[in-house]
Scaffold this motif. Structure first.
Motif: not given
Length: 429
Positions: A89-107
């Motif tokens: 069982l792996q905790f990995r990036r969601n393939v449905f997560f858009p790249k444009r939202r990824e660049l808004q992450i600050h944590d």
């Protein structure tokens, strides 16, 4: 939706051995091991495991890791097993997560997990990259692991000792045996380590408010992800498959070639596992697809796209043999549905802020246009079936087609996939 729980796509860096995520099972409790992208584990003591939902397990992981709410969308639970026996069982990036939202992450921790997963895919050559890009990405890994560049530390020769921590293995030109003994410590550095060192020198530093090194790593995680966003297959799900080799020699012997099929919100890419380059890259607007089930014949995913045969427009069919053909077909269909649903909302949003502070238009992505780039399609290396339409029938061309066999494609009016008309001079077979 968290993502493709139960996916049996290609194993990632955390799948270096056969292992189970359930270490002990009792009448009421079980110790569940969840693997992260850096190969570390999150142990969870779970009561009544059979009745636990994926959403509840996802929440438990986020609480242990103290991740913000954005992690609910950014990460998914994956069940992965090379042999479909005891999946991890792996905790990995969601393939449905858009790249444009990824660049808004600050944590910082969310950025670190995304960075570790992307780094693992680059080092394992699951993300084919040109040498220049590998060196730029490797330089950022050097910055994260070794700190700011200091003149003379490290040298190219010292980088050579752990070069595979920064560059994919096929770019690490190590010397072994007698030749290595003659080369000695004072030998000239290879192109891999020297190029990496030059790129390391160019990594820009970002001042942190408290002066701590750890606090300044987030910009470098972000820079690594931003560079990976230039790769058209970033964030995709990988699947095993095989394709026919082009017939060669007097006896026209072919055989099959192992490939990875990468599917994301942007399209489908077929990657040569041995040569570490893209064989075919298609946006969803450029293809039709279908699959055949094992009951009909061997499980196959069919991709159909425009091409040419000796200068004549034709439709090409690529046959991908895979036990995961039905899963790939379903994922393509779902990615198209998500992309179409997201387009109206995305067009109203401001684009993500780039490293320079500017805001590019939505969906804009730097294109890799180097001649011979590993991310460019190599259709000439594919063994495809070419067809054209003649009257009311569809005939195979020697070696050439028009009306699509498949109804499964992007809605009419939104794609660039076209019907090819037969030419009178074509040789039919």
């Amino acid at each position: 939706m968290d993502g493709p729980e139960g996916s049996t796509g290609q194993p990632g860096p955390a799948d270096r051995s056969h292992r189970s995520s359930v270490s002990s099972v009792g009448a009421r409790a079980a110790d569940v091991l969840v693997y992260l992208a850096d190969d570390s584990m999150v142990p969870l003591a779970v009561e009544n495991l059979p009745s636990l939902s994926a959403h509840e397990l996802h929440r438990a992981i986020r609480e242990v890791l103290q991740l913000p709410d954005i992690a609910l969308d950014a990460f998914a639970l994956w069940l992965v097993s090379p042999l479909l026996d005891e999946p991890s069982l792996q905790f990995r990036r969601n393939v449905f997560f858009p790249k444009r939202r990824e660049l808004q992450i600050h944590d910082k921790e969310v950025l670190r997990l995304l960075y570790e997963e992307a780094k693992g895919n680059v080092l394992a050559a699951r993300y084919p990259c040109d040498v220049e890009d590998c060196e730029a990405l490797g330089a950022l890994v050097c910055r994260v692991q070794l700190g700011p560049y200091q003149p003379g530390q490290p040298t190219a020769c010292t980088l050579r000792e752990k070069l595979d921590s920064f560059l994919p293995a096929h770019l690490c030109k190590r010397s072994h045996g007698l030749f290595a003994a003659f080369r000695g410590r004072g030998a000239k550095a290879g192109t891999g380590e020297q190029g990496l060192l030059n790129a390391y020198r160019r990594v820009q530093e970002v001042a942190s408010s408290d002066g701590e090194r750890e606090a300044s790593l987030s910009p470098h995680y972000r820079a690594y992800l931003l560079k990976c966003h230039e790769l058209p297959f970033y964030g995709c799900a990988f699947f095993h498959g095989e394709i026919d080799k082009p017939a060669q020699g007097f006896l026209h012997r072919g055989g099959r070639k192992p490939v990875s099929v990468a599917i994301s919100l942007d399209g489908v890419h077929v990657i040569d596992c041995r040569e570490k380059h893209v064989l075919l890259g298609l946006r969803f607007q450029e293809l039709s697809w279908d699959h055949t089930s094992p009951e009909e014949e061997e499980s196959v995913l069919w991709l159909e796209f425009d091409g040419d045969n000796e200068g004549t427009p034709v439709n090409k069919l690529l046959k991908i043999y895979s036990k995961q053909a039905e899963l790939m077909s379903s994922l393509i269909e779902y990615c198209i549905e998500l992309s179409q649903a997201a387009e109206p909302a995305a067009s109203q949003e401001a684009g993500p802020t780039s490293a320079s502070g500017s805001s590019p238009p939505p969906h804009q992505r730097p294109q890799l246009r180097r001649q011979g780039s590993v991310v460019c399609s190599r259709i000439q290396h594919l063994s495809t079936i070419d067809y054209v339409e003649e009257g009311e029938t569809i005939k195979r061309v020697k070696p050439k087609r028009t009306t699509s066999f498949f109804s499964r494609q992007l809605s009419l009016g939104q794609g660039s996939y076209t019907v090819v008309q037969a030419a009178d001079s074509l040789e039919q077979g």
